[in-house]
Design an enzyme around this catalytic site. Structure first.
Site, PDB file in Angstrom:
ATOM      1  CE1 TYR A  84       1.149   0.644   4.144  1.00 42.32           C
ATOM      2  CE2 TYR A  84       0.836  -1.764   4.465  1.00 42.32           C
ATOM      3  CZ  TYR A  84       1.577  -0.581   4.704  1.00 42.32           C
ATOM      4  OH  TYR A  84       2.258  -0.372   6.465  1.00 42.32           O
ATOM      5  N   GLY A  85       2.350   1.376   0.038  1.00 41.96           N
ATOM      6  CA  GLY A  85       3.066   1.907   0.079  1.00 41.96           C
ATOM      7  C   GLY A  85       4.092   2.600  -0.681  1.00 41.96           C
ATOM      8  CG  LEU A 124       7.737  -2.657  -1.235  1.00 39.63           C
ATOM      9  CD1 LEU A 124       7.154  -3.581   0.506  1.00 39.63           C
ATOM     10  CD2 LEU A 124       9.220  -3.072  -2.060  1.00 39.63           C
ATOM     11  CD  GLU A 156       7.648  -3.065   4.541  1.00 38.27           C
ATOM     12  OE1 GLU A 156       7.714  -2.418   5.393  1.00 38.27           O
ATOM     13  OE2 GLU A 156       6.690  -2.860   2.870  1.00 38.27           O
TER      14      GLU A 156
END
Length: 153
Positions: free
Chosen positions: A8-9, A11, A76
């Site tokens: 969601y970010g 990536l 992450e």
């Protein structure tokens, strides 16, 4: 072996970590949504996803090999299941289509709120619920030092 994940970010397609980790793998499968909250992190250029909340957050399903998944885990800050030092926990979450129907359950990197350092860094809500759009709006909103109204003094 291939692993499906939801991102969601940074990536996501066109973002800097996509270029570093996913571009060469042709990993994109589809757009989809998760429910929760999307927030900024103070002093960071990537978002926090929290499972609390019912907002539909836009993201993408990607399929990666084992080696890429290990690299993403490291990026992450995921050190292992239920580790207090994780920046993000990897949790299996429901994934939704654009109509709000659950289509599958996939691993998602969820900001670790059990880590007190993380709690202190949590910023504002990202109201548009789309990190790529949020970054674009920030870029578009910035003015150059040379963008000024010459009549103002």
């Amino acid at each position: 072996m291939k692993h499906r994940i939801f991102v969601y970010g940074t990536l996501r397609l066109g973002m800097y970590n996509y270029d570093l980790y996913l571009r060469d793998e042709d990993s994109f499968r589809s757009y989809a949504y998760i429910k929760g909250s999307l927030m900024t992190i103070l002093t960071k250029v990537y978002p926090a996803y929290l499972t609390e909340g019912h907002h539909m957050i836009l993201g993408e399903i990607h399929e990666v090999d084992e080696e890429t998944l290990k690299k993403i885990d490291k990026m992450e800050g995921y050190k292992g299941y239920n580790c207090i030092d994780n920046e993000y926990n990897k949790e299996i979450c429901p994934i939704y289509d654009d109509q709000g129907h659950e289509i599958e359950k996939l691993p998602v990197y969820v900001y670790n709120m059990d880590n007190e350092d993380n709690v202190l860094l949590l910023g504002d809500d990202i109201h548009c619920l789309d990190y790529v759009q949020y970054i674009q709006q920030k870029r578009d909103g910035k003015k150059s030092l040379f963008d000024f109204d010459s009549e103002e003094e």
